[in-house]
Enzyme design. Sequence first.
Site, PDB file in Angstrom:
ATOM      1  CD  GLU A 254      -2.511   2.895  -4.063  1.00 44.98           C
ATOM      2  OE1 GLU A 254      -1.574   1.737  -4.830  1.00 44.98           O
ATOM      3  OE2 GLU A 254      -1.898   2.210  -2.435  1.00 44.98           O
TER       4      GLU A 254
ATOM      5  CB  SER B  74      12.166  -3.577  -1.019  1.00 46.45           C
ATOM      6  OG  SER B  74      11.613  -2.788  -1.747  1.00 46.45           O
TER       7      SER B  74
ATOM      8  N   GLY C  69       0.667   4.222   0.823  1.00 45.79           N
ATOM      9  CA  GLY C  69       0.410   5.585   2.399  1.00 45.79           C
ATOM     10  C   GLY C  69       1.476   4.759   3.505  1.00 45.79           C
ATOM     11  CB  ALA C  70       1.374   1.465   4.986  1.00 46.37           C
ATOM     12  CG  ASN C  71       4.211   0.752   0.654  1.00 43.02           C
ATOM     13  OD1 ASN C  71       4.636  -0.437   0.775  1.00 43.02           O
ATOM     14  ND2 ASN C  71       4.424  -0.160  -0.535  1.00 43.02           N
TER      15      ASN C  71
ATOM     16  N   GLY D 163       0.929  -1.176  -0.266  1.00 41.92           N
ATOM     17  CA  GLY D 163      -0.036   0.045  -0.016  1.00 41.92           C
ATOM     18  C   GLY D 163       0.868   1.261   0.130  1.00 41.92           C
TER      19      GLY D 163
ATOM     20  CG  ASN E  17       5.572   7.905 -12.160  1.00 43.21           C
ATOM     21  OD1 ASN E  17       4.872   8.698 -12.912  1.00 43.21           O
ATOM     22  ND2 ASN E  17       5.106   6.555 -11.422  1.00 43.21           N
TER      23      ASN E  17
ATOM     24  CB  ALA F 194       7.827  -0.011  -2.354  1.00 43.82           C
ATOM     25  CB  ALA F 195      11.654   2.198  -6.399  1.00 46.93           C
ATOM     26  N   GLY F 196       9.259   4.651  -5.711  1.00 49.55           N
ATOM     27  CA  GLY F 196       8.774   5.353  -5.637  1.00 49.55           C
ATOM     28  C   GLY F 196       8.191   6.105  -3.765  1.00 49.55           C
ATOM     29  CG  ASP F 197       4.991   3.939  -2.369  1.00 44.75           C
ATOM     30  OD1 ASP F 197       4.653   4.471  -2.720  1.00 44.75           O
ATOM     31  OD2 ASP F 197       5.017   2.330  -2.270  1.00 44.75           O
TER      32      ASP F 197
HETATM   33  O1  RIB Z   1       3.905   1.747  -4.486  1.00 40.88           O
HETATM   34  C1  RIB Z   1       3.712  -0.219  -4.394  1.00 40.88           C
HETATM   35  C2  RIB Z   1       2.647  -0.322  -3.450  1.00 40.88           C
HETATM   36  O2  RIB Z   1       1.849   0.663  -4.477  1.00 40.88           O
HETATM   37  C3  RIB Z   1       2.346  -1.313  -3.438  1.00 40.88           C
HETATM   38  O3  RIB Z   1       2.823  -1.921  -2.013  1.00 40.88           O
HETATM   39  C4  RIB Z   1       0.576  -2.095  -3.491  1.00 40.88           C
HETATM   40  O4  RIB Z   1       0.386  -2.343  -2.391  1.00 40.88           O
HETATM   41  C5  RIB Z   1       0.286  -0.806  -4.136  1.00 40.88           C
HETATM   42  O5  RIB Z   1      -0.437   0.242  -3.944  1.00 40.88           O
END
Ligand code: RIB
Length: 305
Positions: free
Chosen positions: A139, A290, A41-43, A39, A183, A248-251
């Site tokens: 999201e 990651s 947000g959580a990431n 997710g 991005n 999750a690189a962007g996160d």
């Molecule tokens: O940015 C990666 C995330 O996008 C994933 O963890 C997935 O859950 C989606 O929300």
Amino acid sequence: MPAVVVVGSANVDFTVQVDRAPKPGETIFGRNLLISFGGKGANQAVAARRAGAVVAFVGKVGQDQHGEQIRTHLETVGIGEAGLISDASCATGVAFILVEPDGRNQIVVASGCNYRLTPAEIEARDHLLTGEILLLQLETPVETVFSALRRAKEKGMRTILNPAPATHLPQEVFPLVDLLTPNETEASTLTGIAVEDRSGAEEAGAKLLAMGCGGVIITLGADGALWMSKDGAQHFPGFSVQPVDSTAAGDAFNGALAAALAEGSVLEEAIPFANAAGAVATTRRGAQESLPDRAAILALVSSVK
Ligand code: RIB
């Protein structure tokens, strides 16, 4: 008191490695199923925490097994669950992710409770909206994002909106955003300008500034990031790594950026730190597993000095 507050989604991710994405109507075999906490947000909350910030997270999960797992996990990673709402009427969000050999991915999200997070629920947790930075993504419903942005600005917080996944936004959102971090795809969607290289990014960035954002950082994958402000454009190169999974690189970038700004770094320091966090994340499989800690980020930053 948290330094970084993240309002956003929390998912459980199911990631499979494939040789190539399937064509329409085709069934293919994948391998190495990985089930991760995800997710955007959580990431981003976990990324900011690992980068060294004190973090609060506000989001919504179902009253189901995945929701309980996320609740426990947020405690374990040192974020806490005070801002996590449980709703029996919806399922916890999940994402299905295919990763190709070069690390590129395709993601399908079943939002579930993430898309039931309301402005009223944010208002009821107003005491959690405190600190240096509010960090948001897309999201959760746009009206919830808008209301959190407006309240954070009233409180004098600095706001960062990562407009992911790509969608159109109402004009009144942009003046509430101190830093927009799209991005290339997201910048194109928001502006209608094709962003395929740095000059396209500059054109889109200029348009986003004119729409009212305080600043814009367009992430360019392996080419790093372009920062645009009223003073002009500045490019920050990417780090050379061997990617295995870009999930999750962007996160990682956004969480690390927020953490660095919250501790007082200027953008000239915060953007390379965030670039390094994103680069490290691509070298590891999965979403939250990651995300690098501060030491790993600083090791990559200092490796090119
Ligand atoms: O940015 C990666 C995330 O996008 C994933 O963890 C997935 O859950 C989606 O929300």
